[in-house]
Design an enzyme around this catalytic site. Structure first.
Site, short mmCIF file in Angstrom:
data_model
loop_
_atom_site.label_atom_id
_atom_site.label_comp_id
_atom_site.label_asym_id
_atom_site.label_seq_id
_atom_site.Cartn_x
_atom_site.Cartn_y
_atom_site.Cartn_z
N ARG A 1 0.83 -1.21 0.00
CA ARG A 1 0.00 0.00 0.00
C ARG A 1 0.87 1.27 0.00
O ARG A 1 0.58 2.22 -0.72
CB ARG A 1 -0.93 -0.02 1.22
N TYR B 1 0.19 -13.57 0.09
CA TYR B 1 0.72 -13.32 -1.25
C TYR B 1 2.03 -12.54 -1.16
O TYR B 1 2.31 -11.87 -0.16
CB TYR B 1 -0.30 -12.62 -2.16
N ASP C 1 -13.68 6.00 -0.30
CA ASP C 1 -14.39 5.50 0.88
C ASP C 1 -15.39 6.50 1.44
O ASP C 1 -16.30 6.10 2.17
CB ASP C 1 -13.39 5.13 1.97
#
Length: 420
Positions: free
Chosen positions: A112, A222, A299
């Site tokens: 991120r 992952y 968001d």
């Protein structure tokens, strides 16, 4: 050389310096607009670990000229594997090489903070005016534009204001008086050197996204940063939350939630960060995001549960769609028909994001079944052809700019239709 920021008025104010705000600022700056972005914190940055970016997002990064750099920072996994968390048997898979052939762009996993830094650098290159330590406390429409007011008494105005101010958006209150919806689920994360996991005595898929789905819990692994790190996410339903306790999703609940799950999960749990957790909230979808020259994005408009891995993707799509409509409504003298552009954005994005938010809720229910429903779900997933894209065409294809471009939703198969 004098720049517009030295005394000039911005065309657009963006409130919020997360992935959604930065990508919207970048999209509009690409169209030649003067953008000022306000961030509440003292410095720009993102907290968290890995993100999954499906082809509907990497397609947009490519239009910004950022895809190659994003790929260099992340990993292009080979497959997505879905397994039963109890016995680790495979339920279904996606071949991501074939997925790229179908949709024209890759499936990427990236840290991120690496994606955030990529967008921040791109905004700086395009001259976005980036302002920190700015807590926006109110928004209002004014003649010919909109105004923002900050906690320290500052104000600013522009032709349009984009509120990318997150789950607890202040601007959303102009449109609806709602509250975040508590799912009673919580996520623990970790991004750790892959060498710490290799010695655990169980096989780790270092080139795949692996999702273990189980009763009221799931576990994801992952690779990140060229395969040097492994991302882990442990999600579970909190009994304390269901009981109405204020302090819920605690580390003691984490350990109990995965009792009886497979060895791969048991070996991964001790590596989770224990000093932080992410309680999972979304909001009920709303159909109106815009009031005059103020609009929601990311968001602030459509916070989802994470099961579709489309939260950041939707925010990036929002900015791209808005910028395309702004460009289409800019005349030869560089005047923008903001009312038309915002109406066009409003016409297409809320319905798409409603689908994603509600599908994420349904997907979460499906993942977390126990008893006979778990067995029915497993049978249904095992029966799927790995090269059947019925359930991804609606989401991974090109982002719709108009309602007629929005593809049909996937068909629904009731679990009760599966006979054991």
């Amino acid at each position: 050389m004098t720049t517009w920021t030295e005394g000039g008025r911005p065309d657009v104010l963006v409130i919020g310096g997360g992935i959604g705000g930065l990508s919207a600022a970048l999209a509009l700056a690409h169209k030649g607009l003067r953008i000022r972005l306000y961030e509440r914190s003292a410095e720009f940055g993102e907290v968290g670990a890995g993100l999954q970016l499906a082809p509907n997002c990497t397609r947009i990064l490519d239009t910004y000229g950022l895809l190659d750099e994003a790929v260099a920072l992340g990993v292009l996994p080979e497959r997505i594997l879905m397994k039963d968390a109890v016995d680790a048997t495979e339920l279904t898979r996606l071949d991501l090489t074939d997925l790229e052939r179908r949709y024209g762009f890759p499936y990427l996993v990236i840290h991120r903070s690496d994606l955030h830094g990529l967008l921040l650098r791109a905004c700086r290159r395009l001259g976005v005016d980036l302002v920190t330590n700015a807590h926006c406390v109110s928004y209002e429409n004014v003649d010919g534009g909109a105004r923002t007011v900050f906690a320290d008494g500052r104000t600013d105005e522009a032709d349009a204001v984009i509120a990318a101010d997150g789950l607890h958006s202040v601007a959303r209150r102009l449109l609806v008086h709602d509250e975040p919806v508590n799912s009673a689920y919580v996520a623990y994360r970790a991004a750790i050197p892959v060498d710490e996991v290799r010695g655990n005595g169980v096989h780790v898929h270092e080139k795949d996204v692996v999702v273990y789905i189980g009763p009221r819990c799931h576990f994801v692994q992952y690779p990140l940063r060229g395969g040097r790190m492994l991302n882990q996410v442990a999600v579970f339903e909190s009994p304390k939350a269901l009981a109405g306790e204020a302090d819920w999703g605690t580390p003691d609940e984490l350990d109990r939630a995965f009792d009886g799950m497979c060895a791969q999960i048991q070996r991964g749990l001790p590596l989770m960060w224990r000093d932080r957790r992410w309680r999972m909230f979304d909001r009920d979808p709303i159909t109106t995001w815009t009031t005059a020259r103020i609009t929601l994005l990311g968001d602030a408009a459509h916070p989802p549960l994470q099961y579709m891995a489309q939260g950041a993707v939707m925010a990036i799509e929002d900015g791209w769609v808005l910028a395309e409509h702004v460009e289409a409504r800019t005349d030869s003298s560089r005047l923008v028909d903001w009312d038309g552009a915002l109406a066009a954005y409003q016409a297409v994005r809320p319905e798409h994001c409603r689908r994603v938010v509600t599908t994420a809720r349904a997907w979460g229910d499906l993942w977390h079944h126990d008893g006979p429903k778990r067995l029915q779900r497993n049978a249904l997933l095992r029966a799927r052809d790995p090269y059947d894209y019925t359930f991804t065409d609606w989401i991974y294809g090109p982002t719709a700019l108009t309602p007629d471009q929005e593809p049909p939703l996937y068909p629904k198969f009731p679990l009760d239709s599966v006979r054991l």
